[in-house]
Design an enzyme around this catalytic site. Structure first.
Site, PDB file in Angstrom:
ATOM      1  N   LYS A   1      68.149  49.435  47.101  1.00 52.08           N
ATOM      2  CA  LYS A   1      69.325  48.854  47.745  1.00 52.08           C
ATOM      3  C   LYS A   1      69.391  49.110  49.242  1.00 52.08           C
ATOM      4  O   LYS A   1      70.402  48.846  49.877  1.00 52.08           O
ATOM      5  CB  LYS A   1      70.580  49.398  47.071  1.00 52.08           C
ATOM      6  CG  LYS A   1      70.590  49.140  45.568  1.00 52.08           C
ATOM      7  CD  LYS A   1      71.683  49.909  44.896  1.00 52.08           C
ATOM      8  CE  LYS A   1      71.532  49.863  43.390  1.00 52.08           C
ATOM      9  NZ  LYS A   1      72.486  50.727  42.723  1.00 52.08           N
TER      10      LYS A   1
ATOM     11  N   THR B   1      76.199  51.237  42.287  1.00 48.74           N
ATOM     12  CA  THR B   1      75.802  51.589  43.626  1.00 48.74           C
ATOM     13  C   THR B   1      76.639  52.638  44.329  1.00 48.74           C
ATOM     14  O   THR B   1      77.857  52.591  44.338  1.00 48.74           O
ATOM     15  CB  THR B   1      75.769  50.360  44.539  1.00 48.74           C
ATOM     16  OG1 THR B   1      74.975  49.386  43.932  1.00 48.74           O
ATOM     17  CG2 THR B   1      75.238  50.657  45.885  1.00 48.74           C
TER      18      THR B   1
ATOM     19  N   SER C   1      80.694  51.978  44.355  1.00 48.23           N
ATOM     20  CA  SER C   1      81.586  52.632  43.404  1.00 48.23           C
ATOM     21  C   SER C   1      81.606  54.150  43.557  1.00 48.23           C
ATOM     22  O   SER C   1      82.620  54.779  43.299  1.00 48.23           O
ATOM     23  CB  SER C   1      81.207  52.246  41.976  1.00 48.23           C
ATOM     24  OG  SER C   1      79.862  52.547  41.721  1.00 48.23           O
TER      25      SER C   1
END
Length: 184
Positions: A46, A14, A137
Protein backbone atom coordinates in the site's frame (compact mmCIF):
# COMPACT_ATOMS: atom_id res chain seq x y z
CA UNK A 1 -17.93 -2.03 -4.58
CA UNK A 2 -19.29 1.01 -2.94
CA UNK A 3 -19.85 1.30 0.78
CA UNK A 4 -23.42 2.22 -0.10
CA UNK A 5 -24.10 -1.07 -1.88
CA UNK A 6 -26.15 -3.55 0.11
CA UNK A 7 -24.84 -6.49 -1.96
CA UNK A 8 -21.18 -6.14 -1.02
CA UNK A 9 -19.92 -5.79 2.53
CA UNK A 10 -17.95 -2.68 3.44
CA UNK A 11 -14.24 -2.92 2.72
CA UNK A 12 -12.12 -2.09 5.73
CA UNK A 13 -8.41 -2.26 5.79
CA UNK A 14 -5.14 -0.60 6.29
CA UNK A 15 -2.96 1.36 8.54
CA UNK A 16 -0.59 3.73 6.77
CA UNK A 17 1.74 6.00 8.71
CA UNK A 18 4.60 8.31 7.80
CA UNK A 19 7.07 10.33 9.82
CA UNK A 20 9.86 12.81 9.11
CA UNK A 21 12.68 13.13 11.64
CA UNK A 22 16.19 14.51 11.33
CA UNK A 23 15.91 14.95 7.55
CA UNK A 24 14.85 11.34 6.98
CA UNK A 25 11.38 10.13 6.10
CA UNK A 26 9.73 6.75 6.45
CA UNK A 27 6.33 5.61 5.19
CA UNK A 28 4.87 2.24 6.05
CA UNK A 29 1.70 0.21 5.83
CA UNK A 30 0.36 -3.11 6.91
CA UNK A 31 -0.60 -5.73 4.34
CA UNK A 32 -4.11 -6.75 5.36
CA UNK A 33 -7.20 -6.35 3.18
CA UNK A 34 -10.58 -7.47 4.44
CA UNK A 35 -13.97 -7.85 2.84
CA UNK A 36 -16.66 -7.75 5.48
CA UNK A 37 -15.36 -9.92 8.30
CA UNK A 38 -13.00 -11.99 6.13
CA UNK A 39 -9.30 -11.40 5.50
CA UNK A 40 -8.85 -11.77 1.73
CA UNK A 41 -5.19 -10.74 1.48
CA UNK A 42 -2.44 -10.33 4.02
CA UNK A 43 0.45 -9.19 1.80
CA UNK A 44 -0.91 -6.12 -0.01
CA UNK A 45 1.59 -3.35 -0.84
CA UNK A 46 0.00 0.00 0.00
CA UNK A 47 3.03 2.28 -0.26
CA UNK A 48 4.99 3.34 -3.36
CA UNK A 49 7.70 5.75 -4.44
CA UNK A 50 7.07 8.26 -7.23
CA UNK A 51 8.89 11.00 -9.11
CA UNK A 52 12.38 9.50 -9.38
CA UNK A 53 12.11 7.98 -5.88
CA UNK A 54 11.84 11.41 -4.22
CA UNK A 55 8.20 11.17 -3.11
CA UNK A 56 6.45 8.40 -1.21
CA UNK A 57 2.71 7.75 -1.27
CA UNK A 58 0.48 5.42 0.69
CA UNK A 59 -3.22 4.74 0.40
CA UNK A 60 -6.20 3.58 2.40
CA UNK A 61 -9.59 2.70 0.98
CA UNK A 62 -10.75 0.99 -2.16
CA UNK A 63 -7.70 -0.29 -4.04
CA UNK A 64 -8.81 0.57 -7.58
CA UNK A 65 -9.78 4.06 -6.43
CA UNK A 66 -6.45 4.52 -4.70
CA UNK A 67 -4.49 3.46 -7.78
CA UNK A 68 -6.48 5.93 -9.89
CA UNK A 69 -5.61 8.68 -7.42
CA UNK A 70 -1.95 7.72 -7.29
CA UNK A 71 -1.80 7.89 -11.07
CA UNK A 72 -3.40 11.34 -11.01
CA UNK A 73 -1.01 12.43 -8.28
CA UNK A 74 1.97 11.21 -10.29
CA UNK A 75 0.72 13.29 -13.23
CA UNK A 76 0.58 16.34 -10.94
CA UNK A 77 4.13 15.69 -9.72
CA UNK A 78 5.34 15.56 -13.32
CA UNK A 79 3.40 18.71 -14.25
CA UNK A 80 4.77 20.65 -11.26
CA UNK A 81 8.32 19.20 -11.45
CA UNK A 82 8.16 17.40 -8.12
CA UNK A 83 6.68 20.30 -6.11
CA UNK A 84 4.95 18.21 -3.46
CA UNK A 85 2.69 20.85 -1.90
CA UNK A 86 1.52 22.24 -5.23
CA UNK A 87 0.86 18.72 -6.56
CA UNK A 88 -1.11 17.79 -3.43
CA UNK A 89 -3.26 20.91 -3.63
CA UNK A 90 -3.94 20.48 -7.35
CA UNK A 91 -4.89 16.81 -6.84
CA UNK A 92 -7.27 17.71 -4.02
CA UNK A 93 -8.89 20.41 -6.15
CA UNK A 94 -9.36 18.06 -9.11
CA UNK A 95 -10.53 15.22 -6.87
CA UNK A 96 -13.20 17.42 -5.30
CA UNK A 97 -14.39 19.05 -8.54
CA UNK A 98 -14.32 16.16 -11.03
CA UNK A 99 -17.60 14.19 -11.20
CA UNK A 100 -15.84 10.85 -11.62
CA UNK A 101 -13.02 11.39 -9.12
CA UNK A 102 -15.42 12.77 -6.51
CA UNK A 103 -16.90 9.27 -6.12
CA UNK A 104 -13.58 7.60 -5.35
CA UNK A 105 -13.32 6.19 -1.85
CA UNK A 106 -9.72 6.45 -0.72
CA UNK A 107 -7.25 8.67 1.11
CA UNK A 108 -3.61 9.33 0.32
CA UNK A 109 -0.49 10.21 2.23
CA UNK A 110 2.18 11.96 0.17
CA UNK A 111 5.56 12.87 1.61
CA UNK A 112 9.20 13.59 0.99
CA UNK A 113 12.01 14.34 3.45
CA UNK A 114 10.60 17.80 4.24
CA UNK A 115 6.81 17.68 3.99
CA UNK A 116 4.05 15.19 4.74
CA UNK A 117 0.42 15.55 3.64
CA UNK A 118 -2.86 13.74 4.05
CA UNK A 119 -5.02 14.26 0.95
CA UNK A 120 -8.74 13.51 0.88
CA UNK A 121 -11.59 13.67 -1.59
CA UNK A 122 -13.29 16.41 0.39
CA UNK A 123 -10.53 18.80 -0.64
CA UNK A 124 -8.44 18.45 2.50
CA UNK A 125 -4.68 18.79 2.22
CA UNK A 126 -3.48 18.44 5.78
CA UNK A 127 0.13 18.98 6.89
CA UNK A 128 0.48 18.14 10.59
CA UNK A 129 2.92 20.24 12.63
CA UNK A 130 4.65 17.18 14.10
CA UNK A 131 5.30 15.65 10.64
CA UNK A 132 3.46 12.45 11.58
CA UNK A 133 0.70 11.43 9.17
CA UNK A 134 -1.59 8.44 9.51
CA UNK A 135 -4.70 7.13 7.73
CA UNK A 136 -6.82 4.02 7.65
CA UNK A 137 -8.74 2.00 10.15
CA UNK A 138 -5.73 1.66 12.46
CA UNK A 139 -4.39 5.13 11.73
CA UNK A 140 -5.28 6.66 15.09
CA UNK A 141 -3.64 3.78 16.96
CA UNK A 142 -0.43 4.15 14.94
CA UNK A 143 -0.55 7.95 15.26
CA UNK A 144 -0.86 7.75 19.05
CA UNK A 145 2.03 5.30 19.27
CA UNK A 146 4.20 7.41 16.97
CA UNK A 147 3.56 10.59 18.93
CA UNK A 148 4.47 8.88 22.21
CA UNK A 149 7.63 7.39 20.71
CA UNK A 150 8.65 10.67 19.04
CA UNK A 151 8.27 12.64 22.27
CA UNK A 152 9.96 10.11 24.54
CA UNK A 153 12.71 8.44 22.51
CA UNK A 154 15.49 9.23 20.06
CA UNK A 155 14.41 6.43 17.69
CA UNK A 156 14.75 7.06 13.96
CA UNK A 157 11.75 7.79 11.73
CA UNK A 158 12.06 4.24 10.36
CA UNK A 159 11.99 2.63 13.83
CA UNK A 160 9.08 4.78 15.00
CA UNK A 161 6.99 3.95 11.92
CA UNK A 162 7.76 0.25 12.26
CA UNK A 163 6.94 0.11 15.99
CA UNK A 164 3.77 2.18 15.48
CA UNK A 165 2.52 -0.18 12.78
CA UNK A 166 3.24 -3.17 14.99
CA UNK A 167 1.25 -1.61 17.84
CA UNK A 168 -1.65 -0.79 15.49
CA UNK A 169 -1.53 -4.37 14.17
CA UNK A 170 -1.89 -5.68 17.71
CA UNK A 171 -4.93 -3.46 18.40
CA UNK A 172 -6.88 -2.96 15.15
CA UNK A 173 -8.63 -6.02 13.72
CA UNK A 174 -8.33 -4.57 10.20
CA UNK A 175 -4.52 -4.28 10.44
CA UNK A 176 -1.87 -6.98 10.45
CA UNK A 177 1.84 -6.97 11.20
CA UNK A 178 2.96 -7.85 7.65
CA UNK A 179 4.60 -4.45 7.22
CA UNK A 180 6.07 -2.69 4.18
CA UNK A 181 8.41 0.25 4.88
CA UNK A 182 9.90 2.81 2.50
CA UNK A 183 12.64 5.29 3.41
CA UNK A 184 13.95 8.54 1.93
Amino acid sequence: MSKKSSFYPEIRSTTVIGYIRDGKACLGADGQVTLGNTVVKSTAKKVRTLYNNTVMVGFAGATADAFTLMQKFEEKLEAYRGNLSRSAIELAKEWRMDRYLRRLEAMLIAMNTEQAFIISGTGDVLEPDDKIVAIGSGGSYALSAARALAENTTLSAHDIVEKSLTIAGDVCIYTNTNITLLDL
